[in-house]
Scaffold this active site. Structure first.
Site, mmCIF file in Angstrom:
data_model
loop_
_atom_site.group_PDB
_atom_site.id
_atom_site.type_symbol
_atom_site.label_atom_id
_atom_site.label_comp_id
_atom_site.label_asym_id
_atom_site.label_seq_id
_atom_site.Cartn_x
_atom_site.Cartn_y
_atom_site.Cartn_z
ATOM 1 N N ASP A 346 -6.986 74.948 156.903
ATOM 2 C CA ASP A 346 -6.010 74.493 155.831
ATOM 3 C C ASP A 346 -5.950 75.983 155.013
ATOM 4 O O ASP A 346 -7.333 76.686 154.906
ATOM 5 C CB ASP A 346 -6.532 73.396 154.915
ATOM 6 C CG ASP A 346 -5.586 73.242 153.598
ATOM 7 O OD1 ASP A 346 -4.597 72.972 153.938
ATOM 8 O OD2 ASP A 346 -6.216 73.368 152.491
ATOM 9 N N GLU A 383 -3.385 77.813 159.124
ATOM 10 C CA GLU A 383 -2.231 77.776 158.328
ATOM 11 C C GLU A 383 -2.141 79.187 157.562
ATOM 12 O O GLU A 383 -3.110 79.238 156.784
ATOM 13 C CB GLU A 383 -2.351 76.596 157.378
ATOM 14 C CG GLU A 383 -1.192 76.202 156.519
ATOM 15 C CD GLU A 383 -1.408 75.179 155.327
ATOM 16 O OE1 GLU A 383 -0.532 74.778 155.043
ATOM 17 O OE2 GLU A 383 -2.745 75.146 154.589
#
Length: 708
Positions: A346, A383
């Site tokens: 993330d 990401e």
């Protein structure tokens, strides 16, 4: 400062591995802190009373000791003695009992914010809080190794992957076949009906939204809301206790889940949040890292304030050896002990910004992950952005990383809503070579997606122009405003049959584009079941039917499910549609280049055509006579050639099929104008034949090779 006397009977132990490990008739404890002057291990009994044991051994900045007589199941925490100097980021406060960063089990429950705050009056200039947090915060628990073998890892080649992003709780929370006590748990994902659903859907790899133990962040605690998604980590080694059907068995149930999915040939990928923690900014609670050694864990400015690159109040320091060690140890633990196959990191750009500066794809943390002998064999997905404008770094990660391709999402959405021409679309359909080829990556480095957990569902993407986030408790301020969505003429739910038909067709167009593009497709769980969040594009704190999957089968949901299964089967059976190398215009056995783009008149696209932004129709011919896909033994796999026709125009049109050089006949295989994608006619068409196209449609033809 009062420091307890050294205990009797405590053995020195060793500094590594960190955490709490049963051995030699007791448990060896080891915790890192470079700022502590003394550390007490607090053993908490069933009645809440504590026994304090000082760890007197200190090696490499790690405090350690072996405490005889302690057994698995023992709850514990740490109290840190030392300076309290918030301007320098040092917040030692023995009134606060701290979670072990390496705890492999953490008790459930949320912290009491008032009791967990480490300061009085002001987080920088105020005094340390004397309020004891014991009984008001989660505790670490000594865990014992064990549980079923997670099984043989499927090791699915990237070019064969179909990723399915799901939430452990939301996926089975209402599933009728799963026993009630297992719904929304790790064991819920092991139920034969659930596993069979994933297999029949064509999923090769599930990507689980955060399963590290998490706690509500300060903004939610202050308003009585709760974090549903889980991007608020408390401990990076403990599976989240709220997803266990039996308290205390989360690690065992996690391994059971992995074993069941592996037995079905499905990989398990984890969405991991190594960029921030649940402690928030300096005004937040002292639960673990902040009290142990904030300067070693967090990015801090010259005034002791957290540097926030994540939008969540704090940022872990990717240049700190303490953080590099913790993150890589955590990933190895889940990969080796719990059996997971890969990780999606993330806000991964934040992990490449040492000291909070510019992005470095070879930052200490990213390099340590990629070079680790265990982690190098795992699937690594970045990401490629963070919460700052300068953090958008698509295409800039090192060769070993794949990336969520936000440009694929945006470009495909824009094409199908009629906002752009076909130039960018061609890059996305063919593997995003413009983003990934320069540093030797392959097309599967592009994780192609249309929707994900943050943003509209597929159904909402074609039903709403604007977000409707009132349920999130932030007066609609949260969530993205740039959704690139189109409601097909009516905002939200409607009974208008024409609008509903158009929405369904647009959703099929988007789904088909994603699953038929070169690269690695990722579905968001529930899109294939026509799931809606009623226009909420950020339900991170909404734990109800808004976020859960609906397992009933109304006709529109059944049609979308059948359509999605048709697509994943087509992709699996067609190696030319998922090639592991970029197209390069090379001649093939057919005598034609490996990829040719066509205009509606059946002629190849010219340079000038690409810069005509009014174009809404594109043909894509892929030569299968020399497909570069290979089987598991390494042998090249031949395939038919394929013709995809994409038309995003609002009016019907016609296309001319290519000449005989590209196929002796063109067999209709997919038509997004029908509810399940089944062509109205399967009559093979001749080269040069005129094909009428309705508005907004995607067609797929199997082109019989001329060399056959």
């Amino acid at each position: 400062m009062s420091v307890p006397r050294p205990p009797t009977g405590v053995l020195p132990g060793r500094p590594f591995p960190l955490g709490a490990h049963p051995e030699a008739g007791g448990v060896r404890f080891a915790v890192s802190s470079s700022v502590a002057e003394a550390i007490e291990l607090c053993l908490v009994g069933p009645d809440g009373t504590e026994r304090r044991v000082e760890l007197t051994e200190r090696t490499f900045g790690i405090w350690h000791g072996l405490v005889p007589g302690v057994i698995p199941g023992q709850r514990y925490g740490y109290r840190v003695h030392g300076r309290y100097d918030p301007v320098r980021g040092v917040r030692c406060n023995p009134a606060k009992i701290l979670v072990d960063p390496y705890a492999r089990r953490i008790t459930s429950g949320q912290p009491d914010l008032d009791k967990a705050l480490g300061y009085l009056d002001h987080p920088i200039t105020g005094r340390p809080s004397p309020v004891d947090s014991l009984g008001h915060v989660p505790l670490s628990v000594v865990a014992s190794p064990g549980g079923p073998d997670p099984g043989i890892k499927p090791d699915v080649p990237f070019e064969e992957m179909v990723i399915y992003e799901l939430h452990v709780r939301g996926f089975t929370r209402t599933h009728p076949d799963v026993p009630a006590h297992q719904r929304g748990t790790y064991l819920g994902l092991t139920h034969p009906s659930v596993v069979d659903y994933l297999v029949r859907l064509g999923v090769t790899s599930v990507e689980l939204m955060p399963v590290h133990a998490f706690a509500d962040e300060p903004s939610l605690l202050r308003t009585g809301r709760h974090n549903y998604w889980g991007y608020s980590t408390l401990g990076f080694f403990a599976p989240h206790p709220g997803y266990a059907s039996v308290p205390g068995r989360e690690a065992v149930e996690f391994r059971t889940m992995v074993a069941a999915l592996h037995a079905a040939g499905i990989e398990v990928l984890l969405d991991v949040v190594y960029n921030h923690t649940c402690e928030g900014g300096v005004s937040g609670p002292t639960l673990s890292l902040r009290g142990l050694d904030a300067p070693a864990y967090y990015l801090l400015d010259s005034h002791g304030q957290d540097v926030d690159l994540t939008g969540c109040g704090n940022t872990l320091n990717p240049a700190s050896p303490t953080v590099v060690r913790m993150v890589t140890d955590s990933m190895r633990y889940f990969a080796e002990e719990l059996g997971v196959d890969g990780f999606r990191l993330d806000l991964a750009t934040a992990l490449g910004r040492p000291h909070g500066g510019g992005f470095d794809p070879y930052s200490p943390l990213l390099t340590a992950i990629a070079c680790d002998p265990v982690l190098a064999r795992c699937k690594l997905i970045a990401e490629p952005w963070d919460a700052t404008p300068s953090g958008y770094r698509i295409g800039q990660f090192a060769p070993q990383w794949t990336e969520w391709n936000g440009r694929f999402r945006d470009g495909v959405r824009d094409f199908w809503r009629g906002a752009v021409g076909v130039r960018d679309l061609a890059y996305r359909l063919s593997g995003s070579e413009d983003l990934y080829a320069a540093n030797t990556r392959r097309p599967w480095a592009s994780i192609n997606f249309i929707t994900a957990h943050d943003g509209f569902t597929l159904r909402d993407l074609v039903s709403y122009n604007h977000k409707h986030n009132q349920a999130n408790g932030e007066d609609g301020r949260d969530g993205a405003n740039d959704n690139r969505s189109w409601n097909c003429g009516v905002e939200g739910e409607t009974d208008d049959a024409a609008v509903l038909e158009l929405r369904d067709r647009q959703a099929r167009n988007l789904m088909a584009t994603m699953l038929l593009s070169t690269g690695t497709p990722m579905l968001c769980a529930g899109d294939e079941r026509w799931r809606t969040q009623r226009g909420n594009n950020n339900p991170y704190c909404v734990d109800d039917e808004t976020s859960w999957l609906d397992w009933t089968d109304p006709p529109r949901a059944a049609d979308m499910l059948a359509f999605t299964r048709r697509l994943t089967l087509l992709r699996a059976d067609s190696p030319a549609l998922r090639q592991p190398q970029f197209f390069d215009g090379r001649p093939t056995h057919s005598g034609e280049p490996d990829l040719v783009w066509f205009r509606p008149d059946g002629k190849p696209m010219t340079d000038a055509d690409w810069f005509d932004d009014t174009r809404r129709t594109l043909g894509m011919w892929i030569d299968g006579s020399e497909s570069l896909s290979r089987d598991r033994e390494g042998q090249q796999v031949p395939d038919d050639s394929w013709l995809l026709v994409l038309h995003a125009g609002e009016a019907p049109t016609e296309v001319v099929l290519p000449s005989v050089h590209y196929g002796r006949r063109f067999e209709p295989v997919l038509d997004t104008s029908t509810p399940r994608g089944v062509p109205a006619s399967v009559r093979p068409l001749r080269p040069g034949e005129i094909v009428p196209l309705p508005a907004r449609v995607l067609l797929v033809f199997r082109a019989t090779r001329t060399t056959r």
